[in-house]
Design an enzyme around this catalytic site. Sequence first.
Site, short mmCIF file in Angstrom:
data_model
loop_
_atom_site.label_atom_id
_atom_site.label_comp_id
_atom_site.label_asym_id
_atom_site.label_seq_id
_atom_site.Cartn_x
_atom_site.Cartn_y
_atom_site.Cartn_z
N GLU A 217 10.87 13.81 -0.11
CA GLU A 217 10.51 13.92 1.32
C GLU A 217 10.84 12.63 2.07
O GLU A 217 10.34 11.56 1.76
CB GLU A 217 9.01 14.22 1.43
CG GLU A 217 8.50 14.30 2.86
CD GLU A 217 7.00 14.59 2.94
OE1 GLU A 217 6.32 14.61 1.88
OE2 GLU A 217 6.50 14.79 4.06
N LYS A 219 11.28 10.24 5.71
CA LYS A 219 10.44 9.95 6.88
C LYS A 219 11.16 8.95 7.77
O LYS A 219 11.95 8.15 7.29
CB LYS A 219 9.11 9.39 6.42
CG LYS A 219 8.04 9.33 7.49
CD LYS A 219 6.67 9.06 6.89
CE LYS A 219 5.63 9.00 8.00
NZ LYS A 219 4.27 8.86 7.48
N ASP A 250 9.82 17.26 6.50
CA ASP A 250 8.52 17.36 7.18
C ASP A 250 8.82 17.38 8.67
O ASP A 250 9.52 16.50 9.18
CB ASP A 250 7.65 16.16 6.78
CG ASP A 250 6.25 16.23 7.39
OD1 ASP A 250 6.15 16.42 8.62
OD2 ASP A 250 5.27 16.08 6.63
N HIS A 253 8.52 14.18 10.68
CA HIS A 253 9.15 12.97 10.15
C HIS A 253 10.50 12.62 10.74
O HIS A 253 11.31 11.94 10.11
CB HIS A 253 9.29 13.09 8.63
CG HIS A 253 8.00 12.90 7.92
ND1 HIS A 253 7.91 12.73 6.56
CD2 HIS A 253 6.73 12.85 8.39
CE1 HIS A 253 6.64 12.59 6.22
NE2 HIS A 253 5.91 12.67 7.30
N HIS A 277 7.64 20.78 5.03
CA HIS A 277 6.26 20.51 5.38
C HIS A 277 6.12 20.93 6.83
O HIS A 277 6.64 20.26 7.73
CB HIS A 277 5.91 19.02 5.22
CG HIS A 277 5.43 18.69 3.84
ND1 HIS A 277 5.05 17.42 3.47
CD2 HIS A 277 5.25 19.48 2.76
CE1 HIS A 277 4.66 17.45 2.19
NE2 HIS A 277 4.79 18.68 1.74
N ASP A 285 3.09 10.51 16.46
CA ASP A 285 2.28 10.90 15.31
C ASP A 285 2.72 12.24 14.75
O ASP A 285 3.06 13.16 15.50
CB ASP A 285 0.81 11.00 15.77
CG ASP A 285 -0.14 11.15 14.60
OD1 ASP A 285 0.23 10.73 13.49
OD2 ASP A 285 -1.23 11.69 14.80
N ASP A 317 1.51 20.71 6.21
CA ASP A 317 1.09 19.31 6.06
C ASP A 317 0.53 18.79 7.37
O ASP A 317 1.29 18.42 8.27
CB ASP A 317 2.26 18.44 5.57
CG ASP A 317 1.80 17.03 5.24
OD1 ASP A 317 0.57 16.82 5.13
OD2 ASP A 317 2.66 16.14 5.09
C1 RNT Z 1 3.24 11.58 4.84
C2 RNT Z 1 3.91 12.75 4.24
C3 RNT Z 1 3.24 13.33 3.03
C4 RNT Z 1 1.75 13.29 3.16
C5 RNT Z 1 1.04 14.03 2.08
C6 RNT Z 1 -0.39 13.63 2.00
O1 RNT Z 1 3.82 11.18 6.01
O2 RNT Z 1 4.06 13.74 5.20
O3 RNT Z 1 3.67 14.63 2.84
O4 RNT Z 1 1.36 13.80 4.37
O5 RNT Z 1 1.70 13.94 0.88
ZN ZN Z 2 4.69 15.71 4.61
#
Ligand code: RNT
Ligand code: ZN
Length: 409
Positions: A217, A219, A250, A253, A277, A285, A317
């Site tokens: 994942e 970010k 995500d 992200h 996610h 945020d 998430d």
């Molecule tokens: C954090 C990520 C990750 C977390 C979780 C708790 O920015 O999104 O996925 O939110 O693993």
């Molecule tokens: Zn996440």
Amino acid sequence: MKEETIKKFKEFGIDPNLAIEKLKEVPISIQCWQLDDIDGFLNAETLTGGIQSTGNYPYKSRNFEELTSDFKEAIKYIPGKKRVNLHAIYESDDVVDRSEISAKNFKRWIDFAKENNLGIDFNPTCFASSMLKDSLSLSSYDEEVRKYWVKHCVNSIKTSEGIAKELNKKVLMNIWVPDGLKESPSDRTSLRKNLKKSLDEIIFCGYDKNLVDISVESKVFGIGVESFTVGSFEFYLNYAKENNLVPLLDMGHFHPTENVSDKISSLLLFFPKIALHVSRGVRWDSDHVLKLNDEVQEVTDELVKNDALNRTYLAMDFFDGSINRVDALIIGARNLIKSLLRSLLTPRSLLSEAQKEGDHTKILYLQEKIKELPWEEVYEEYLKEENIKNDFYEDIKKYEKEVMSKRGK
Ligand code: RNT
Ligand code: ZN
């Protein structure tokens, strides 16, 4: 379902009953961490790693019993196939240091999943730990620190395999690390090389692909690590491609003007499986409770258009500590489900034909016209078939009063 409702959809070539049948088969992974602001059961360390759950709504769950009680309460109101998404810090039995975990330490979770007909997904917890050095885990220059997190991830894979065997259901194990810097680095490459080396060491240990899929994942930034994230999108996209891992996107992200929905069709051309996610970003945020908004709709539309529901791991998430945490889970999950349903109720072939014919007027006309179709009635029918009540607000109020409030603060 009323004949009238069915007829309205049939006019556009859609069978609402078929949409319900398809929806029933889509598993949604429900994040346990919404219920306790990602505290976990090790109650040792504060949340770090550039993520934060804000708000101090009372009665958050403090242990396995309370958390599973709240989880069960939430899933009473969530139709369809469900999975529980766990983090290593939710270790429930014969607790060991998180670098040493195995499936044995998640025994009660495995039993819980069996009793409630749930799958499990798993995450190594590479944050909220004194073993992070200068906000770095797998990319640390400090070999002791780096090796600690490699071991944690290797054992998280073994834990995931153990869980999958027990449940006879595949586990998605997702690696997200918080590694980053507050100010622009003088040397980006060495940190990315460290992360690559660590990931190589982790997957070099091997794992059974019939039991576990591993996702990575990315970010764009985190709190306190605003200027640089080691595990960026390009980094993980290439790493995943080269090593047959699953890319995980995500929705919170990316840069606020960048849409995950636009990335899905490209990823699906090159990866057999993707993971999401589903989250809602607000300004800087991520991780707000899902609303039934345009971007979630666009994401589920892409999955349906590409016939990719069975190639996509759908996990939620978000973590909101300012409202009742059980309600938060139900509201978020239902919005994802509603969005999926609306996508399944969209006349795809009519729309794609119009595009091929270059009839963009028709596309816009249809896109707006189908908003008049009574999808809520199909949703109610789905809830009815799953024996799930539509209203839940008063029930959760009652649960809060009778169960949650007994926890004191
Ligand atoms: C954090 C990520 C990750 C977390 C979780 C708790 O920015 O999104 O996925 O939110 O693993
Ligand atoms: Zn996440």
